[in-house]
Design an enzyme around this catalytic site. Structure first.
Site, PDB file in Angstrom:
ATOM      1  CG  ASP A  17       3.381  24.097  12.381  1.00 51.16           C
ATOM      2  OD1 ASP A  17       3.086  25.144  13.246  1.00 51.16           O
ATOM      3  OD2 ASP A  17       2.876  23.928  11.329  1.00 51.16           O
ATOM      4  N   GLY A  18       2.272  23.408  15.449  1.00 51.19           N
ATOM      5  CA  GLY A  18       0.983  23.302  15.930  1.00 51.19           C
ATOM      6  C   GLY A  18       0.693  23.621  17.344  1.00 51.19           C
ATOM      7  NE  ARG A  30      -0.213  31.685  18.508  1.00 52.31           N
ATOM      8  CZ  ARG A  30      -0.127  31.124  17.554  1.00 52.31           C
ATOM      9  NH1 ARG A  30      -1.127  30.396  16.712  1.00 52.31           N
ATOM     10  NH2 ARG A  30       0.809  30.740  16.934  1.00 52.31           N
ATOM     11  CG  HIS A  34       4.479  28.432  22.351  1.00 58.87           C
ATOM     12  ND1 HIS A  34       4.780  28.052  21.086  1.00 58.87           N
ATOM     13  CD2 HIS A  34       3.678  29.708  21.736  1.00 58.87           C
ATOM     14  CE1 HIS A  34       4.196  28.792  19.997  1.00 58.87           C
ATOM     15  NE2 HIS A  34       3.762  30.022  20.574  1.00 58.87           N
ATOM     16  CD  GLU A  64      10.987  33.797   8.021  1.00 62.38           C
ATOM     17  OE1 GLU A  64      11.441  34.169   6.970  1.00 62.38           O
ATOM     18  OE2 GLU A  64      11.248  33.364   8.827  1.00 62.38           O
ATOM     19  CG  ASN A  65       8.301  32.456  14.591  1.00 67.36           C
ATOM     20  OD1 ASN A  65       8.808  31.433  14.708  1.00 67.36           O
ATOM     21  ND2 ASN A  65       7.249  32.377  13.824  1.00 67.36           N
ATOM     22  NE  ARG A  68       4.570  32.828  15.177  1.00 66.27           N
ATOM     23  CZ  ARG A  68       4.262  31.543  15.572  1.00 66.27           C
ATOM     24  NH1 ARG A  68       4.304  31.110  16.830  1.00 66.27           N
ATOM     25  NH2 ARG A  68       4.165  30.799  14.676  1.00 66.27           N
ATOM     26  NE  ARG A 183       5.313  22.862   8.940  1.00 56.94           N
ATOM     27  CZ  ARG A 183       5.340  23.879   8.665  1.00 56.94           C
ATOM     28  NH1 ARG A 183       6.304  24.403   7.896  1.00 56.94           N
ATOM     29  NH2 ARG A 183       4.744  24.851   9.340  1.00 56.94           N
TER      30      ARG A 183
END
Length: 244
Positions: A17-18, A30, A34, A64-65, A68, A183
């Site tokens: 994450d992050g 963003r 990645h 769920e992504n 996006r 995490r």
């Protein structure tokens, strides 16, 4: 940092994450975060192999992504294709596996995933498992459907259903449960990741964004794991007596 080489977690699962926040704080798109996260995957994979970890499972893209922005999803799919390089697997003798609702992925990504799995199938040092289009609720739902169909077809009876049978029908049935779940990014939640499998995993949360997660950060997580007593429902005295 001193790490007990005789007590290395055999299976480490990571919620990476992050990436997006890391990029935003630098005034970047963003997708830049990645891309930086891919380099961290290379470094951490190499270090886990060196330490003797046998399974490394990375939460790459959840079901769920898909919600996006489309441009970010497209960029992520492109990164999946570009990051599946032979070097990271063949150089480290790493086998590649994938879990998730793969049929939802673009055809080119599905093909590349299969090619990488086939090409690395004989590697033995470690297995890297990428969770793509994955969520625990999806996995548990699919497992329930499969078992229900087998009951309907009289392949198994209701009395046959137990924890072991459910585990054997999971998407993750080929690997042991994680010993340690890490995490990054400062969030204190599991986010629908390996919920069945982490029933007795040790959990480690850190504020470091994934692109900045270093080998030293990995060592800190493993060191924390090694300071804990894994009781699996037993008393401290029972565990100590087992060691004698």
């Amino acid at each position: 940092m001193n790490i007990d080489k005789n007590n290395i977690p055999q299976h480490i699962a990571i919620i990476m994450d992050g990436n997006g926040r890391w990029a935003t704080e630098r005034g970047k798109d963003r997708s830049f975060g990645h891309q930086a996260g891919v380099e961290t995957v290379r470094r951490i994979t190499s270090e886990c192999t060196r330490l003797g970890v046998k399974y490394l499972t990375l939460y790459t893209f959840s079901t769920e992504n898909w919600n996006r922005p489309s441009d970010e999803v497209a960029a992520l799919m492109g990164l999946v294709l570009s990051s599946l390089e032979d070097e990271i697997f063949m150089k480290n003798n790493v086998r590649f596996k994938v879990i998730g609702d793969i049929k939802r992925l673009p055809e080119a990504v599905q093909q590349k995933l299969q090619e990488t799995m086939d090409h690395t199938a004989m590697n033995t040092a470690m297995t890297m498992v990428v969770a793509l289009s994955y969520s625990s609720r999806w996995e548990i739902t699919e497992t329930t459907r499969t078992i229900a169909q087998k009951v309907k077809n009289n392949e198994i009876s209701i009395e046959d259903i137990n924890e072991d049978l459910i585990t054997r029908h999971m998407n993750t049935s080929f690997m042991p449960d994680p010993d340690l779940l890490i995490r990054t990014g400062g969030e204190l939640r599991i986010s629908n990741y390996l919920l069945w499998q982490i029933a007795y995993s040790e959990l480690y949360f850190c504020d470091t964004y994934w692109p900045d997660f270093s080998e030293d950060d990995l060592h800190k997580a493993i060191n924390s794991y090694q300071q804990r007593q894994r009781r699996f429902g037993k008393t401290e005295e029972q565990v100590e007596n087992q060691k004698k």
